[in-house]
Write a protein that holds these residues in place. Structure first.
Motif, PDB file in Angstrom:
ATOM      1  N   PRO A 939       0.909  -1.114  -0.126  1.00  0.00           N
ATOM      2  CA  PRO A 939      -0.023  -0.041  -0.122  1.00  0.00           C
ATOM      3  C   PRO A 939       0.928   1.253  -0.102  1.00  0.00           C
ATOM      4  O   PRO A 939       0.239   2.404  -0.170  1.00  0.00           O
ATOM      5  N   ARG A 940       2.124   1.156   0.153  1.00  0.00           N
ATOM      6  CA  ARG A 940       3.043   2.478  -0.012  1.00  0.00           C
ATOM      7  C   ARG A 940       3.668   2.413  -1.150  1.00  0.00           C
ATOM      8  O   ARG A 940       3.611   3.477  -1.861  1.00  0.00           O
ATOM      9  N   CYS A 941       4.492   1.374  -1.672  1.00  0.00           N
ATOM     10  CA  CYS A 941       5.404   1.765  -2.808  1.00  0.00           C
ATOM     11  C   CYS A 941       4.528   1.061  -3.935  1.00  0.00           C
ATOM     12  O   CYS A 941       5.206   1.404  -5.007  1.00  0.00           O
ATOM     13  N   ARG A 942       3.331   0.414  -3.864  1.00  0.00           N
ATOM     14  CA  ARG A 942       2.542   0.001  -4.913  1.00  0.00           C
ATOM     15  C   ARG A 942       3.386  -1.236  -5.729  1.00  0.00           C
ATOM     16  O   ARG A 942       2.880  -1.437  -6.934  1.00  0.00           O
ATOM     17  N   ARG A 943       4.394  -1.821  -5.499  1.00  0.00           N
ATOM     18  CA  ARG A 943       5.038  -2.560  -5.865  1.00  0.00           C
ATOM     19  C   ARG A 943       4.212  -4.135  -5.070  1.00  0.00           C
ATOM     20  O   ARG A 943       3.727  -4.086  -3.987  1.00  0.00           O
ATOM     21  N   TYR A 944       4.415  -5.329  -6.300  1.00  0.00           N
ATOM     22  CA  TYR A 944       3.723  -6.573  -5.566  1.00  0.00           C
ATOM     23  C   TYR A 944       4.775  -7.284  -4.584  1.00  0.00           C
ATOM     24  O   TYR A 944       5.228  -8.236  -5.090  1.00  0.00           O
ATOM     25  N   SER A 948       0.750  -8.918   2.651  1.00  0.00           N
ATOM     26  CA  SER A 948      -0.731  -8.726   2.498  1.00  0.00           C
ATOM     27  C   SER A 948      -1.052  -7.109   2.023  1.00  0.00           C
ATOM     28  O   SER A 948       0.062  -6.493   2.348  1.00  0.00           O
ATOM     29  N   SER A 949      -2.075  -7.046   1.360  1.00  0.00           N
ATOM     30  CA  SER A 949      -2.379  -5.785   0.875  1.00  0.00           C
ATOM     31  C   SER A 949      -2.772  -4.715   1.821  1.00  0.00           C
ATOM     32  O   SER A 949      -2.440  -3.271   1.537  1.00  0.00           O
ATOM     33  N   SER A 950      -2.790  -4.807   3.009  1.00  0.00           N
ATOM     34  CA  SER A 950      -3.100  -3.966   4.210  1.00  0.00           C
ATOM     35  C   SER A 950      -1.682  -3.683   4.891  1.00  0.00           C
ATOM     36  O   SER A 950      -1.666  -2.945   5.886  1.00  0.00           O
ATOM     37  N   THR A 951      -0.595  -4.533   4.599  1.00  0.00           N
ATOM     38  CA  THR A 951       0.689  -4.323   5.383  1.00  0.00           C
ATOM     39  C   THR A 951       1.878  -3.904   4.250  1.00  0.00           C
ATOM     40  O   THR A 951       1.975  -4.531   3.184  1.00  0.00           O
ATOM     41  N   PRO A 952       2.682  -2.831   4.541  1.00  0.00           N
ATOM     42  CA  PRO A 952       3.627  -2.507   3.761  1.00  0.00           C
ATOM     43  C   PRO A 952       4.838  -3.623   3.418  1.00  0.00           C
ATOM     44  O   PRO A 952       4.740  -4.631   4.364  1.00  0.00           O
ATOM     45  N   CYS A 953       5.359  -3.754   2.525  1.00  0.00           N
ATOM     46  CA  CYS A 953       6.300  -4.727   2.206  1.00  0.00           C
ATOM     47  C   CYS A 953       7.498  -4.492   3.167  1.00  0.00           C
ATOM     48  O   CYS A 953       7.786  -3.385   3.705  1.00  0.00           O
ATOM     49  N   PRO A 954       8.399  -5.461   3.276  1.00  0.00           N
ATOM     50  CA  PRO A 954       9.869  -5.383   3.926  1.00  0.00           C
ATOM     51  C   PRO A 954      10.395  -4.034   3.889  1.00  0.00           C
ATOM     52  O   PRO A 954      10.770  -3.594   5.145  1.00  0.00           O
ATOM     53  N   ARG A 955      10.798  -3.813   2.682  1.00  0.00           N
ATOM     54  CA  ARG A 955      11.574  -2.582   2.653  1.00  0.00           C
ATOM     55  C   ARG A 955      10.762  -1.371   3.146  1.00  0.00           C
ATOM     56  O   ARG A 955      11.361  -0.515   3.784  1.00  0.00           O
TER      57      ARG A 955
END
Length: 967
Positions: A939-944, A948-955
């Motif tokens: 949801p922050r950087c819009r990369r897959y 989960s779609s509700s939790t930002p990616c590790p980076r």
């Protein structure tokens, strides 16, 4: 500077796709996603406007000029302590009208040149000037006055000067408004006393060398303005209609070699054709070409015998609506010693004479020769001691010497008609017909000229042109094709008529004995006049009595008795001599040579040539090292702009937002291109917010490889642009600028680094790495177009966040691209990755690349090693290779996975690696598989890359956890 004038080539070269989106459009995209993490994303921020509406352009440019010291730049750079000097000598525009688009083209090309040299550290010498004398100014000044024919010379001069002064102020204001950098406080004007004195000093040197003389010979003459004209003052009407005639000259004495053929039993005549019947009364001979074949023919209609060129028998018979029987054919040389009767003057003999100017392309191959009305005719007369009497006065009317039937008749009108009737009455006229052809006209009055013999002053160019051609061959001429044209023009020039029968100009300092007309002019008399002119200007020639201009000693030395026995000459110098001697007044130093003269191609026969001839004649060297020749401004349909045609564009109309037929399509295209450039600049400005090059820059060795690659491209771009400027290839500069901004920056680099710029922590070295490149790119790109678009360049510098109280673009030097950036080998790594990316993007055409993971399979070898340098681990979503792929995850393998389905869409490709100039050369193959990614959209950087779609990616979680995700 107005974009369309500053970068005319911008209107021609169209950029590629992919120009940077503005911060506004980025923000709009974000608002549609409605992200909770929007404030943590580092979107570009800048107050630099992406577009300037036409109505704001003038105001913004004027503010920029004032704030950035446009008016002080010339004096600032003149105070530099440097031995590097560059002199561009300004060819003087004519002070007879409003500024127009042709002025804009010329002045801005010069300004581009000067600004480039200022940025390169040179001390530039550029003194603008104006050509202030001459007939066109005189005519315009007098057109405002009733009863102008009754004005005295001094009254005419005063009005002409006032008119020129007004035109100069208008043009100067426009040039300053366009941002042209020059010594505006010390312009040169050809009517300044010191300029006039220096001009007469050049005249003096040439006179002392025997290169200036007075003679009676035919010159181009304008009856409408009653003065001699130079060839450069003519324009040709391609649709001029003349009354051409075929005339017979009865044979009085047969050529000895034709006596046996022409026995006298039937009348014989030579047959001539002319488009100027009015010149027949001045005929002194008939000329033939010695090496051509001539025929004696018998007319089927009348039985008369005629002599004419063998090649012209059939065509002439057809025109005369008859048939010719060829009785005999001979060489032209066999016509020697024959003579004819003049067709209108009883008892007058016209000898048959050889001449090499006779042509066989039209007419009869026999040329009627009137020495007073033709240059070649005059040469024949001089060689054979024939009379050169002129029967036509200054207004183009026959004189009393032409006879009562012709006296006071206009030679181009009723005089022509009268001569035709005389030929008819004498039985000499065989045919009259209208003939459409190219004919010279006076460039100002648009009326036909004549060739007329008169006493004039000449420069003996025959004695100068050889040396002039030799020195010209050592001059660098751009384009190179122009030098041959100028050499050919010089080759054809045997003399230069420098006298004009007007009063608005620099007088030829000659005195004439009243009773004999003998000229008194020598070194002493010229020197005396120069001293007076330097103090009082050339008005003194008309204002002072002759006793103050001509000394008793000079008269006595010449064998005269009294000064009162003499009168002042009334001729002035040709304005090409005026402007052609500008080097003697403007150029500094003992050498008095400019680095560059830059003018339109019409000056090959004008100012370029008169400057060369006067300089070579006076001091045996060219006044310039380089000649740059530019074309003309054209309308939208390709037609030449011309004041006389009335299609000249007023640049102020365009500057202030008006649309005109230069035309709208061209100007709109230029505006669009500038707006694209502004967007590219805005992207860079917005993404260096919060960056300080002095403290935050990353050394090249520690950068991402794609960032090092961009530095390499920046170095290459800087070198190419610099070389293009050096060669005066300004349209190439624009093409390089557009290609670099469109393809290298917007389409490739900006797209590649957006995630790193927006989503990494503000001070992360990975982000600082591309910010370092953006800062360098911004600086280099702005400097690269600064000479062409100085207003935009200075405007951009005001918005660079880390350039507080900057000295601006032009005071801080040229492009500074470190040679350490040049790494040819790095191209193979990035271009190899781009080739793979193109295969990947091609396989998912029209789809979002972030929704995919890409698997790259490369056999062990050079290409694999290069890709491994971009991604050390097998699979990554944060590697340099993945950034270039623009996917959410990239896997790099040396062989296909064993579990690859048999129906998998595998894209195959090859890439040729060429290192060290071909020493290392290897063709590598690769395979690409694109698979929809299984992970969720962050949801922050819009990369897959999220679980989960509700939790930002590790980076992104790492950035947020550090609490440094927003500025």
């Amino acid at each position: 500077m107005l974009r369309a004038w500053r970068a005319p080539a911008l209107a021609r070269a169209r950029p590629g796709r992919g120009w940077a989106r503005s911060a506004a459009s980025e923000a709009a995209a974000e608002s549609r996603e409605d992200s909770r993490y929007r404030d943590s994303v580092l979107l570009p921020r800048s107050r630099f406007p992406a577009q300037l509406p036409g109505r704001l352009q003038p105001e913004t440019e004027l503010k920029t000029q004032q704030k950035c010291g446009f008016s002080e730049l010339y004096s600032w750079q003149r105070q530099r302590k440097t031995k590097q000097e560059f002199c561009l000598h300004d060819g003087p525009p004519y002070a007879n009208g409003d500024p127009h688009v042709g002025h804009a083209l010329n002045k801005i090309l010069k300004d581009i040149t000067n600004r480039f040299h200022v940025m390169r550290g040179y001390k530039v010498h550029y003194v603008p000037g104006w050509d202030c004398h001459g007939l066109p100014i005189e005519l315009k000044a007098l057109s405002e006055v009733k009863g102008a024919e009754n004005l005295s010379p001094m009254e005419i001069r005063q009005r002409a000067r006032a008119f020129a002064e007004r035109a100069i102020e208008k043009q100067k204001s426009a040039f300053i408004r366009w941002g042209v950098m020059a010594d505006w406080a010390n312009c040169y004007l050809t009517f300044d006393p010191k300029y006039e004195a220096n001009q007469l000093r050049v005249f003096h040197k040439m006179y002392d060398k025997g290169l200036i003389y007075r003679d009676y010979k035919p010159v181009f003459w304008s009856p409408s303005t009653k003065t001699a004209l130079a060839e450069a003052e003519l324009e040709y009407n391609e649709q001029h209609v003349s009354r051409s005639v075929y005339v017979k000259f009865p044979l009085l004495k047969s050529p000895p070699k034709l006596t046996s053929v022409i026995d006298g039993s039937s009348p014989a005549s030579v047959l001539v054709w002319t488009t100027q019947p009015w010149t027949v009364p001045a005929n002194q001979a008939v000329c033939y070409m010695p090496d051509s074949a001539y025929s004696v023919v018998k007319c089927a209609t009348t039985g008369q015998h005629f002599i004419l060129a063998a090649d012209r028998v059939e065509s002439t018979a057809a025109v005369l609506d008859t048939q010719f029987e060829v009785v005999s054919t001979c060489k032209g040389a066999d016509l020697a010693d024959g003579s004819c009767a003049h067709p209108t003057i009883p008892g007058k003999v016209s000898p048959l004479l050889p001449a090499n100017h006779v042509t066989m392309t039209k007419g009869t191959g026999l040329v009627h020769t009137a020495p007073a009305h033709g240059m070649e005719d005059y040469s024949v007369a001089s060689h054979h001691q024939l009379p050169t009497d002129c029967l036509v006065n200054e207004s183009g009317y026959f004189t009393e010497a032409a006879g009562s039937e012709l006296k006071n008749k206009n030679v181009l009108e009723e005089g022509n008609e009268a001569v035709i009737k005389m030929l008819q009455a004498a039985g000499s006229l065989l045919k009259e017909e209208k003939y459409v052809h190219s004919y010279p006209y006076d460039w100002r009055t648009k009326k036909p000229i004549i060739i007329r013999a008169s006493k004039q002053w000449f420069v003996n160019t025959a004695d100068v042109k050889g040396a002039a051609q030799d020195v010209l061959k050592k001059v660098k001429v751009i384009p190179t094709s122009a030098v041959n044209r100028m050499l050919e023009m010089l080759d054809r020039r045997t003399f230069w008529c420098i006298s004009r029968q007007r009063c608005w100009g620099v007088p030829i300092p000659a005195f004439y004995q009243k009773s004999t007309g003998e000229c008194l002019m020598n070194s002493e008399t010229i020197t005396d006049v120069i001293k007076i002119v330097e103090q009082q200007g050339t008005d003194a020639w008309w204002a002072l009595p002759i006793e103050q201009l001509l000394s008793k000693q000079a008269v006595a030395k010449a064998g005269g008795h009294d000064v009162s026995d003499y009168v002042k000459g009334q001729d002035v110098l040709d304005i090409w001599f005026d402007s052609g001697t500008s080097w003697a007044h403007v150029l500094e130093g003992a050498d008095q040579r400019a680095d560059t003269y830059l003018e339109g191609k019409d000056q090959l026969g004008g100012w370029f040539q008169s400057s060369l001839l006067t300089s070579v004649a006076a001091r045996k060297k060219a006044p310039y090292k380089t000649l740059v020749v530019h074309g003309f401004t054209l309308g939208e349909k390709g037609e030449k702009m011309s004041k006389s045609v009335g299609n000249v564009v007023d640049p102020d109309v365009v500057i202030n937002g008006g649309e005109v037929m230069i035309g709208p399509v061209v100007l709109n295209a230029a505006r669009d291109d500038i707006n694209k450039l502004r967007n590219t600049l805005r992207f860079m400005l917005g993404n260096v917010e919060g960056f300080n090059p002095e403290t935050d820059s990353i050394p090249p060795a520690e950068m991402y490889i794609v960032d090092q690659y961009m530095l390499h491209l920046l170095h290459e771009y800087g070198s190419k642009v610099t070389e293009a400027y050096k060669q005066y290839e300004y349209s190439k500069v624009v093409r390089l600028l557009q290609a670099f901004c469109s393809r290298s920056l917007s389409n490739f680099y900006f797209s590649t680094i957006k995630d790193r710029l927006y989503c990494e922590e503000a001070k992360d070295p990975k982000r600082r790495s591309c910010q370092t490149v953006l800062a360098e790119a911004l600086d280099i790109v702005v400097r690269s177009f600064a000479p062409i678009l100085p207003h935009l360049a200075e405007e951009v510098f005001q918005y660079i966040p880390y350039k507080k109280d900057s000295e601006g673009v032009f005071r801080t030097g040229w492009i500074n691209a470190s040679s350490a950036w040049k790494k040819p080998g790095i191209e193979e790594a990035i271009e190899g990755a781009c080739a793979v990316r193109d295969s990947f993007l091609g396989s998912i055409s029209g789809k979002n690349s972030l929704e995919y993971e890409v698997i790259i399979v490369i056999e062990p070898g050079l290409l694999f090693e290069l890709m491994e340098a971009l991604q050390a681990e097998e699979t990554s979503s944060v590697s340099q290779l993945n950034e270039i792929m623009m996917a959410s995850q990239t896997t790099l393998l040396s062989e296909l996975p064993k579990e690859t389905p048999s129906d998998e869409n595998i894209i195959k490709g090859t890439f040729l690696i060429n290192l060290e100039g071909g020493v290392i050369c290897e063709q590598s193959s690769y395979k690409v598989i694109a698979r929809p990614i299984a992970k969720a959209k962050c949801p922050r950087c819009r990369r897959y890359t999220a679980e989960s779609s509700s939790t930002p990616c590790p980076r992104c979680l790492q950035v947020l956890a550090a609490g440094k995700g927003s500025t």
